[in-house]
Design a protein around this motif. Structure first.
Motif, PDB file in Angstrom:
ATOM      1  N   LYS A  46       3.100   8.702   2.866  1.00 52.90           N
ATOM      2  CA  LYS A  46       4.133   9.702   2.545  1.00 52.90           C
ATOM      3  C   LYS A  46       3.905  10.907   3.164  1.00 52.90           C
ATOM      4  CE  LYS A  46       4.772   7.863  -2.336  1.00 52.90           C
ATOM      5  NZ  LYS A  46       4.416   7.998  -3.737  1.00 52.90           N
ATOM      6  N   GLU A  47       3.033  11.734   3.434  1.00 52.48           N
ATOM      7  CA  GLU A  47       2.764  12.916   3.846  1.00 52.48           C
ATOM      8  C   GLU A  47       2.953  12.709   5.378  1.00 52.48           C
ATOM      9  OE1 GLU A  47      -0.893  14.881   5.519  1.00 52.48           O
ATOM     10  OE2 GLU A  47      -0.735  15.409   3.194  1.00 52.48           O
ATOM     11  N   LYS A  48       2.798  11.606   6.261  1.00 52.05           N
ATOM     12  CA  LYS A  48       3.076  11.568   7.504  1.00 52.05           C
ATOM     13  C   LYS A  48       4.585  10.742   7.712  1.00 52.05           C
ATOM     14  CE  LYS A  48       0.168  10.301  10.398  1.00 52.05           C
ATOM     15  NZ  LYS A  48       0.219  11.361  11.370  1.00 52.05           N
ATOM     16  N   GLY A  49       5.258  10.562   6.651  1.00 52.29           N
ATOM     17  CA  GLY A  49       6.837  10.088   6.842  1.00 52.29           C
ATOM     18  C   GLY A  49       6.508   8.669   7.497  1.00 52.29           C
ATOM     19  N   VAL A  50       5.482   7.915   7.352  1.00 56.52           N
ATOM     20  CA  VAL A  50       5.300   6.447   8.205  1.00 56.52           C
ATOM     21  C   VAL A  50       6.157   5.454   7.184  1.00 56.52           C
ATOM     22  CG1 VAL A  50       3.627   4.871   8.950  1.00 56.52           C
ATOM     23  CG2 VAL A  50       3.426   7.114   9.240  1.00 56.52           C
ATOM     24  N   ASP A  51       6.805   4.681   7.585  1.00 57.80           N
ATOM     25  CA  ASP A  51       7.530   3.519   6.829  1.00 57.80           C
ATOM     26  C   ASP A  51       6.409   2.454   6.862  1.00 57.80           C
ATOM     27  OD1 ASP A  51       9.447   2.364   5.375  1.00 57.80           O
ATOM     28  OD2 ASP A  51      10.165   1.503   7.534  1.00 57.80           O
ATOM     29  N   ALA A  52       5.377   2.503   6.097  1.00 63.25           N
ATOM     30  CA  ALA A  52       4.323   1.435   5.998  1.00 63.25           C
ATOM     31  C   ALA A  52       4.826   0.488   4.789  1.00 63.25           C
ATOM     32  CB  ALA A  52       3.046   2.239   5.758  1.00 63.25           C
ATOM     33  N   ASP A  53       4.317  -0.832   5.111  1.00 65.39           N
ATOM     34  CA  ASP A  53       4.302  -1.850   4.019  1.00 65.39           C
ATOM     35  C   ASP A  53       3.064  -1.934   3.434  1.00 65.39           C
ATOM     36  OD1 ASP A  53       6.421  -3.615   3.167  1.00 65.39           O
ATOM     37  OD2 ASP A  53       5.062  -5.273   3.829  1.00 65.39           O
ATOM     38  N   ILE A  54       2.863  -1.506   2.176  1.00 63.67           N
ATOM     39  CA  ILE A  54       1.525  -1.138   1.524  1.00 63.67           C
ATOM     40  C   ILE A  54       1.331  -2.335   0.773  1.00 63.67           C
ATOM     41  CG2 ILE A  54       0.081   0.234   0.566  1.00 63.67           C
ATOM     42  CD1 ILE A  54       1.249   2.603   1.522  1.00 63.67           C
ATOM     43  N   LEU A  55       0.157  -3.259   0.908  1.00 58.48           N
ATOM     44  CA  LEU A  55      -0.320  -4.292   0.165  1.00 58.48           C
ATOM     45  C   LEU A  55      -1.416  -3.732  -0.609  1.00 58.48           C
ATOM     46  CD1 LEU A  55       0.300  -7.342   1.737  1.00 58.48           C
ATOM     47  CD2 LEU A  55       1.846  -6.389   0.323  1.00 58.48           C
ATOM     48  N   ASP A  56      -1.595  -3.922  -1.938  1.00 60.04           N
ATOM     49  CA  ASP A  56      -2.739  -3.754  -2.901  1.00 60.04           C
ATOM     50  C   ASP A  56      -3.255  -5.028  -3.109  1.00 60.04           C
ATOM     51  OD1 ASP A  56      -4.705  -3.595  -4.599  1.00 60.04           O
ATOM     52  OD2 ASP A  56      -3.547  -2.588  -6.136  1.00 60.04           O
ATOM     53  N   LEU A  57      -4.311  -5.530  -2.173  1.00 64.30           N
ATOM     54  CA  LEU A  57      -5.104  -6.766  -2.462  1.00 64.30           C
ATOM     55  C   LEU A  57      -5.362  -7.554  -3.832  1.00 64.30           C
ATOM     56  CD1 LEU A  57      -7.145  -6.957   0.901  1.00 64.30           C
ATOM     57  CD2 LEU A  57      -4.509  -7.545   0.386  1.00 64.30           C
ATOM     58  N   ARG A  58      -5.769  -6.333  -4.713  1.00 60.06           N
ATOM     59  CA  ARG A  58      -6.200  -6.742  -5.983  1.00 60.06           C
ATOM     60  C   ARG A  58      -7.444  -7.695  -6.034  1.00 60.06           C
ATOM     61  NH1 ARG A  58      -0.766  -6.623  -9.660  1.00 60.06           N
ATOM     62  NH2 ARG A  58      -0.437  -8.694  -8.932  1.00 60.06           N
ATOM     63  N   THR A  59      -7.144  -8.874  -5.519  1.00 60.83           N
ATOM     64  CA  THR A  59      -8.294  -9.953  -5.599  1.00 60.83           C
ATOM     65  C   THR A  59      -8.618 -10.344  -4.098  1.00 60.83           C
ATOM     66  OG1 THR A  59      -7.010 -11.667  -5.623  1.00 60.83           O
ATOM     67  CG2 THR A  59      -7.726 -10.950  -7.828  1.00 60.83           C
ATOM     68  N   LEU A  60     -10.084 -10.050  -3.741  1.00 63.80           N
ATOM     69  CA  LEU A  60     -10.369 -10.173  -2.410  1.00 63.80           C
ATOM     70  C   LEU A  60     -10.770 -11.762  -2.349  1.00 63.80           C
ATOM     71  CD1 LEU A  60     -12.663  -7.108  -1.878  1.00 63.80           C
ATOM     72  CD2 LEU A  60     -10.364  -7.623  -1.637  1.00 63.80           C
ATOM     73  N   VAL A  61     -11.317 -12.368  -3.416  1.00 64.99           N
ATOM     74  CA  VAL A  61     -11.558 -13.712  -3.366  1.00 64.99           C
ATOM     75  C   VAL A  61     -10.965 -14.215  -4.745  1.00 64.99           C
ATOM     76  CG1 VAL A  61     -13.120 -15.890  -3.548  1.00 64.99           C
ATOM     77  CG2 VAL A  61     -13.207 -13.749  -1.752  1.00 64.99           C
ATOM     78  N   PRO A  62      -9.835 -15.082  -4.936  1.00 71.00           N
ATOM     79  CA  PRO A  62      -9.121 -15.409  -3.872  1.00 71.00           C
ATOM     80  C   PRO A  62      -8.078 -14.660  -3.350  1.00 71.00           C
ATOM     81  CG  PRO A  62      -8.043 -16.332  -6.086  1.00 71.00           C
ATOM     82  CD  PRO A  62      -9.482 -15.488  -6.513  1.00 71.00           C
ATOM     83  N   LEU A  63      -7.900 -14.679  -1.888  1.00 67.21           N
ATOM     84  CA  LEU A  63      -7.037 -13.609  -1.212  1.00 67.21           C
ATOM     85  C   LEU A  63      -5.726 -14.372  -1.053  1.00 67.21           C
ATOM     86  CD1 LEU A  63      -7.011 -11.021   0.648  1.00 67.21           C
ATOM     87  CD2 LEU A  63      -7.658 -12.768   2.344  1.00 67.21           C
ATOM     88  N   ASP A  64      -4.697 -13.445  -1.244  1.00 72.81           N
ATOM     89  CA  ASP A  64      -3.312 -13.893  -1.079  1.00 72.81           C
ATOM     90  C   ASP A  64      -2.901 -13.756   0.422  1.00 72.81           C
ATOM     91  OD1 ASP A  64      -0.715 -14.092  -1.484  1.00 72.81           O
ATOM     92  OD2 ASP A  64      -0.159 -12.498  -2.805  1.00 72.81           O
TER      93      ASP A  64
END
Length: 351
Positions: free
Chosen positions: A252-270
């Motif tokens: 947000k600060e840099k104004g980068v149009d990023a697609d951010i994923l919160d993985l939430r579980t590392l195993v099993p991984l989405d």
């Protein structure tokens, strides 16, 4: 992938403002009321309610046979939980800090993770090992480690790391209901709630941050489903735990149009959600607090390269903790922060 915070099966239930500690306590309360086989055990979890108060009030409500204190013996705590699970209970042992979990590794790796296979399905280990992890509260070298990669390497264990109170409640309920052993790491830097732009300087650990809306009653979030934090086209950012809030603030600060994923579980991984995002953006940044070498980011980088190589327009970048023992006096330099993450974003976008 789940693209919003609509929980499964909750409908139009009312919500409350809760921090992560309160959401975890609520999840434990709900599961103990629903299932008499759920028991809580660990150091100071009973009368005192846990060092972070996650189990506050539960012993008084459910009694000393279902919420009970143990000796300072992590190997014994986890070993007893394995036996309880095989017997038919659903134990939720708490390891007071993730740094203390190492004496119990043999019980987790050699017993809990292998019990279903070695018994041909006759026995299971439906246990959820809760533990606060990571830095940010001035805990020093023995109260601040991020050992998640150790557990993702062990076949038979599931590893869960929430980043919001909403997810902490739903994921913990799903973990307790799961028939396999789950390592449930709770980022204590955000125990008191998600922060608003705070990501580059220390703060008193008792200071209250803004809470978030958590539905009342029972709901679960399936393990293995990432959450879309922010939709974007310029790059994919993969993170979990505290770092989800950090990368969102930097983008947000840099104004980068990023697609951010919160993985939430590392195993099993989405992995499907990761592939979909990277194929869309063509660039990938991975951020985690743990040390760099053999950290979970290395596995993510390998998976992205293997599965999305022909879509990549720049090398995969990682921003992590440094390969040093945890530096108590320099922990805020150790954390991935706005400077290092911003430099990585610039590097990816320059290609």
């Amino acid at each position: 992938m789940i693209e919003d915070d609509t929980p499964y099966g909750i409908g139009d239930a009312p919500t409350r403002n809760l921090n992560m500690i309160e959401a975890i306590n609520d999840a434990l309360d709900i599961m103990m009321s629903r299932d008499p086989s759920v028991v809580i055990m660990g150091e100071d979890v009973g009368y005192f309610g846990g060092v972070f108060r996650c189990t506050a009030g539960l012993q008084e409500k459910y009694g000393k046979t279902r919420v009970f204190d143990t000796p300072i013996n992590e190997c014994g705590i986890i070993g007893a939980a394995v036996g309880m699970g095989a017997y038919g209970l659903r134990p939720v042992p708490e390891i007071q800090f993730a740094d203390y979990i190492y004496p119990g590794l043999d019980q987790l790796i050699s017993e809990a993770a292998r019990l279903r296979y070695r018994s041909a399905g006759e026995f299971i280990a439906p246990m959820t090992v809760r533990s606060p992890f990571g830095g940010g509260i001035f805990g020093g070298q023995t109260h601040s480690q991020s050992p998640e990669a150790l557990f993702t390497h062990v076949s038979g264990l599931k590893t869960v790391i929430p980043s919001t109170p909403h997810d902490a409640k739903g994921l913990l309920i799903a973990a307790i209901e799961d028939d396999d052993p789950v390592i449930f790491f709770e980022p204590k830097r955000i125990y008191n709630g998600p922060f608003d732009g705070f990501y580059d300087k220390p703060v008193q650990p008792w200071k209250k941050f803004p809470q978030s809306r958590v539905p009342e009653g029972y709901y679960s979030i399936p393990l293995g489903k990432a959450r879309k934090v922010r939709d974007g086209e310029a790059m994919t950012i993969l993170a979990y735990g505290t770092m989800v809030h950090v990368v969102e603030a930097v983008a947000k600060e840099k104004g980068v149009d990023a697609d951010i994923l919160d993985l939430r579980t590392l195993v099993p991984l989405d992995i499907e959600a990761i592939e979909e995002s990277v194929e869309k953006t063509g660039r990938c940044l991975i951020v985690h607090e743990a040390t760099r070498t053999s950290g979970f980011g290395a596995e993510l980088s390998a998976l992205v390269t293997e599965r999305c190589f022909y879509h990549l327009e720049a090398p995969v970048e990682r921003v992590t903790g440094f390969d040093t023992p945890y530096p108590h006096s320099l922990e805020w330099a150790f954390f991935p922060g706005p400077i290092r993450i911003g430099e990585a974003m610039d590097k990816i976008l320059e290609v």
